[in-house]
Design an enzyme around this catalytic site. Structure first.
Site, PDB file in Angstrom:
ATOM      1  N   HIS B 235       0.869  -1.172   0.000  1.00 52.98           N
ATOM      2  CA  HIS B 235       0.000   0.000   0.000  1.00 52.98           C
ATOM      3  C   HIS B 235       0.909   1.226   0.000  1.00 52.98           C
ATOM      4  O   HIS B 235       1.863   1.287   0.769  1.00 52.98           O
ATOM      5  CB  HIS B 235      -0.879  -0.036   1.255  1.00 52.98           C
ATOM      6  CG  HIS B 235      -2.014   0.929   1.223  1.00 52.98           C
ATOM      7  ND1 HIS B 235      -1.835   2.281   1.348  1.00 52.98           N
ATOM      8  CD2 HIS B 235      -3.349   0.741   1.067  1.00 52.98           C
ATOM      9  CE1 HIS B 235      -3.021   2.877   1.279  1.00 52.98           C
ATOM     10  NE2 HIS B 235      -3.954   1.975   1.115  1.00 52.98           N
ATOM     11  N   ARG B 255      -5.655  11.291  -0.011  1.00 51.40           N
ATOM     12  CA  ARG B 255      -5.374  11.753  -1.373  1.00 51.40           C
ATOM     13  C   ARG B 255      -6.663  12.109  -2.097  1.00 51.40           C
ATOM     14  O   ARG B 255      -6.711  13.034  -2.895  1.00 51.40           O
ATOM     15  CB  ARG B 255      -4.592  10.682  -2.137  1.00 51.40           C
ATOM     16  CG  ARG B 255      -3.116  10.650  -1.737  1.00 51.40           C
ATOM     17  CD  ARG B 255      -2.410   9.429  -2.284  1.00 51.40           C
ATOM     18  NE  ARG B 255      -2.744   8.235  -1.516  1.00 51.40           N
ATOM     19  CZ  ARG B 255      -2.821   7.012  -2.026  1.00 51.40           C
ATOM     20  NH1 ARG B 255      -2.610   6.814  -3.320  1.00 51.40           N
ATOM     21  NH2 ARG B 255      -3.123   5.990  -1.244  1.00 51.40           N
TER      22      ARG B 255
END
Lengths: 246, 604
Positions: B235, B255
């Site tokens: 990740h 994000r």
């Protein structure tokens, strides 16, 4: 890593001592180290026999509760620097039998958990093909807070009543019972009442509120207990004044 | 001699989502069930899952159904998945979620009271049933309470040393309890492995300490096959600091809300490397990226939202080039949006409450004011025990596997949300078929001599005592090696070096020592875990060497493209009679026309 701090860690090895003693270790103390970092440092570098529980490191598994300078804390979320210049005293959670070092026996809680039937009780199940049991966001809001519990046992360690009377069901178990009682999909409030209303149930609580203060997930067990007391009192008044079956 | 012996129809190893769901199903099938777990009940790694369970119920978009979910899963896995498992998963996940709901799971709701579903990467429609960002806690709590309700016997804080066979079929296991260090024999007609992942083979991981590849290694030593071990999901955004939380996930949502990635020079490096096939869908400048995250449908997504594997590689590239942050990551900055909105602080706290809390509580950092330091973290392994797609039985008769330690559903890359649903779909199936197997077979015999040998071997670290090496040092070196040489970007020469070093660690692991008593002895436990970590590390390295291409979670710098001939095979490892690890390629069975058609129709 200039800064260091002394940890006084409770050691209890039942095969060689009848009560706990303290071992002192010096560990690094950068500003972002938590107590659990200190313990892991001891285990990995100084003494591999130190026993304690931990798992997720992010305050969700509820494994690493201990007594830090007298207060019940999740050690993954308790900064060493807040105790500078030290020393920091790390002990097992209070009100539980100690198995070894910082590990306590929570079997009593696990047995109580079963007693309050922490599952949905309903008269009849419907087939899966009929879809889910509906629950509006408002209905969910009624009990959602009580479902945040991570079984970390800090509330039992903080509870003065449980400390005196181990038969007391205790904060987390009662809050969990309320989580189900207040769930619109559940019909089990009656079945749970016997357990909750007996002497060691909610009536044991004198509403000290320590449980709510120490809860890392803001579950507010004290509020749950208070709320149940109120509704139980109303129920018992009803049964007193109204004829049976009314 | 084991302290005592327990006998069950079905023995389940691991009490995360898959193990608990299997226990429920086996108990409902009339089997006597024993459940072994390394930690306390309810503390398994599943508890840390945040996002949700993918199930095509179509509540939020009625165009969703199993066909779309199946096609999404296969595309995500780059078509090396076990198509039968992907099909079963897509078809059965909705019922498994409804069942969980009926047992009392708390799930976020639509205004009319139905289960609410959220969007997630790679899923075409909103598909994840969830409760806030603590879905794992709710899943494990519900299953745990239901398990207690059914009266399943749980052996908490027990670790399995090895499986025991009888004439080639599963017969039980030898375990020790962590509390007293005593050995216990478990006899069972069927054994289900549900032990989760391997994250602890790497230095930086989102996994809890339990993820030491136990089920993978137990199965391997018992003669089962492992496939797809080269496919490890890194990740891109894990915490890199402080040490206690290194590797913990920082949700993709940061994000999604406008968080940007910057190197030590302050450069927004994701704009420097946008793959050609993604260029048409990617913002051409920061301004367009900002418009996208604030909901402008005409804007294209910022490069920070490219696929997980690509973002992870870009970060690694910056760090290797010497442009990393002080603790070896890069900067993830959401605080910058203060320039864009007057109420940014409030906005961040409202949209990312748990992230705000996580950094405040664990790193003493205010993400509304300062950038976070993040780096890729080992999150999940797609590879595992090769099982039959319908029954979850391995090549060893009577030995089943479910959840992360089994392989097949995810292929080369897992979509977020497909893991929690995998646990309940295949946990259920493993429990069902293990109970059926137990009904049809007589009790196997436990070989006492074999149990005694295992026990002796497990106690060897005490014989070496203080003379032996500290097991943590071996574990640490192994983690460093896997991180550096078999990590996100791989090449043949580095992996060959890793294999050489692993040989050295094997030798060191056979010399580690433990002192004192056996009660709650973390050092001794680590000494025993090493064996499993070494096995899975070797399996990953050998499989990754064999796959000379880049696909999904597996990236080879020396073979950066996909190769068609490798798109039809799985890499398999198996122990040969001499104890060495054999690597081979096995063809993926041809997909039935009906499923091929589903994939074609979903391409449009």
């Amino acid at each position: 890593m200039g800064e260091r701090i002394r940890l006084q860690v409770a050691r209890y090895r039942p095969e060689q001592e009848s009560e706990a003693t303290f071992d002192e270790y010096e560990v690094p103390c950068p500003k972002d180290w938590v107590v659990l970092d200190g313990l892991n440092h001891i285990k990995d570098r100084i003494d591999g026999t130190l026993a304690y529980r931990w798992s997720c490191r992010m305050g969700i598994c509820g494994s690493c509760g201990m007594t830090v300078n007298g207060e019940p804390k999740l050690t993954c979320a308790t900064f060493l620097a807040d105790y500078a210049p030290g020393p920091v005293r790390v002990e097992p959670l209070r009100n539980f039998p100690v198995i070894r070092d910082l590990v306590v026996d929570i079997g009593d809680f696990m047995r109580k958990l079963v007693k309050i039937k922490p599952w949905i009780v309903r008269q009849a199940e419907k087939p899966l093909a009929d879809g889910e049991y509906l629950q509006t966001p408002q209905e969910l809001e009624e009990f959602k807070q009580y479902s945040m519990c991570i079984n970390c046992m800090l509330c039992y360690a903080a509870c003065p009543i449980y400390g005196l009377d181990p038969k007391f069901l205790g904060p987390a178990a009662i809050a969990l019972a309320q989580r189900y009682n207040l769930d619109n999909r559940d019909d089990g409030a009656g079945a749970r009442m016997a357990t909750l209303s007996e002497h060691e149930g909610i009536w044991g609580c004198t509403f000290v509120g320590e449980c709510t203060q120490v809860c890392p997930k803001h579950v507010d067990p004290a509020g749950a207990i208070q709320r149940y007391k109120l509704s139980a009192a109303v129920e018992s008044m009803k049964s007193f004044f109204l004829p049976r079956g009314a | 001699m084991p302290h005592d012996t327990y006998t069950y129809d079905v023995l389940i190893i691991g009490a995360g989502g898959a193990g608990l769901r299997a226990a429920i199903e086996a108990a409902n099938g009339g089997a006597s069930v024993g459940l072994i777990c390394k930690s306390l009940l309810g503390k398994a790694h599943t508890v840390m899952a945040e996002g949700g369970m993918a199930a095509a119920m179509g509540h939020n978009d009625d165009r969703d159904n199993w066909r779309v979910h199946f096609a999404d899963t296969m595309r995500g896995g780059q078509y090396v998945n076990n198509w039968r498992m992907a099909e079963i998963h897509a078809k059965e996940a909705p019922d498994r979620v409804r069942e969980l709901e009926a047992w009392g799971a708390v799930l976020d709701r639509t205004t009319d009271g139905r289960i609410n579903q959220r969007n997630f990467g790679g899923h075409r429609y909103p598909r994840l049933a969830h409760v806030g960002d603590r879905t794992g806690l709710e899943l494990i709590r519900t299953l745990q309470d239901h398990t207690i309700y059914l009266g399943v016997t749980v052996h908490m804080e027990h670790t399995v040393v090895d499986l025991v066979l009888d004439d080639g079929r599963a017969a039980g296991a030898l375990a020790y309890d962590r509390e007293r260090g005593r050995f216990h024999a478990f006899a069972a007609k069927a054994v289900i492995l549900a032990t989760g992942g391997i994250g602890r083979a790497y230095k930086i991981t989102s996994n809890s300490w339990e993820g030491t590849g136990d089920g993978h290694a137990l199965a391997y030593r018992a003669g089962a096959e492992l496939i797809d071990m080269e496919f490890v999901q890194f990740h891109p955004t894990g915490m890199v600091w402080p040490p206690s939380v290194q590797g913990l996930l920082v949700t993709e949502g940061v994000r999604g809300e406008g968080g940007i990635l910057k190197n030590s020079e302050g450069r927004r490096f994701m704009f420097d490397d946008i793959p050609d096939n993604y260029k048409p869908q990617t913002a051409s400048d920061p301004e367009e990226g900002w418009r996208y995250v604030t909901g402008d449908k005409s804007a294209r997504r910022p490069p920070e939202l490219l696929t997980r594997d690509h973002v992870a590689r870009c970060i690694t590239h910056e760090v290797k080039a010497g442009r990393g942050s002080p603790h070896g990551g890069v900067f993830l900055d959401i605080a910058w949006i203060r320039e864009k909105m007057p109420n940014a602080e409030e906005h961040i706290k409202r949209k990312l409450p748990s992230m705000y809390h996580q950094f405040k509580q664990l790193a003493d950092l205010d993400i509304t004011r300062e950038p976070m330091e993040i780096g890729p973290t080992t999150h999940y392994i797609m590879g595992g025990v090769r099982v039959d797609g319908d029954t979850q039985m391995s090549a060893v008769p009577g030995l089943f596997a479910a959840g992360e330690c089994a392989s097949g559903i995810n292929g080369a890359n897992r979509l977020g949300g497909n893991s929690l649903s995998d646990l309940i779909v295949f946990g259920k199936r493993a429990g069902e078929f293990a109970a059926a197997w137990a009904r049809e077979h007589a009790a196997p015999r436990l070989n006492q001599a074999a149990l005694d040998r295992l026990e002796q071997a497990a106690l060897e670290p005490f014989e070496r005592g203080a003379e032996g090496e500290n097991p943590y040092m071996v574990q640490q070196d192994l983690q460093e090696t896997m991180q550096a040489l078999v990590g996100i970007v791989r090449t043949e020469s580095e992996m060959r070096e890793a294999l050489e070093r692993l040989d050295g660690y094997k030798a060191r692991a056979s010399r580690v020592g433990a002192t004192g008593h056996r009660e709650y002895h973390a050092g001794w436990h680590t000494a025993l875990d090493l064996r499993n970590l070494l096995t899975v590390s070797e399996a990953i390295a050998r499989s990754a060497l064999e796959r000379q291409e880049s696909r999904g979670g597996h990236f080879r710098e020396d073979f950066p493209e996909k190769r068609a001939e490798l798109g039809t095979v799985n890499v398999m490892v198996k122990q040969d009679t001499g104890g060495a690890m054999q690597v081979s390629r096995i063809p993926i069975p041809p997909m039935p026309d009906g499923l091929k058609q589903v994939i074609e129709e979903q391409k449009s």
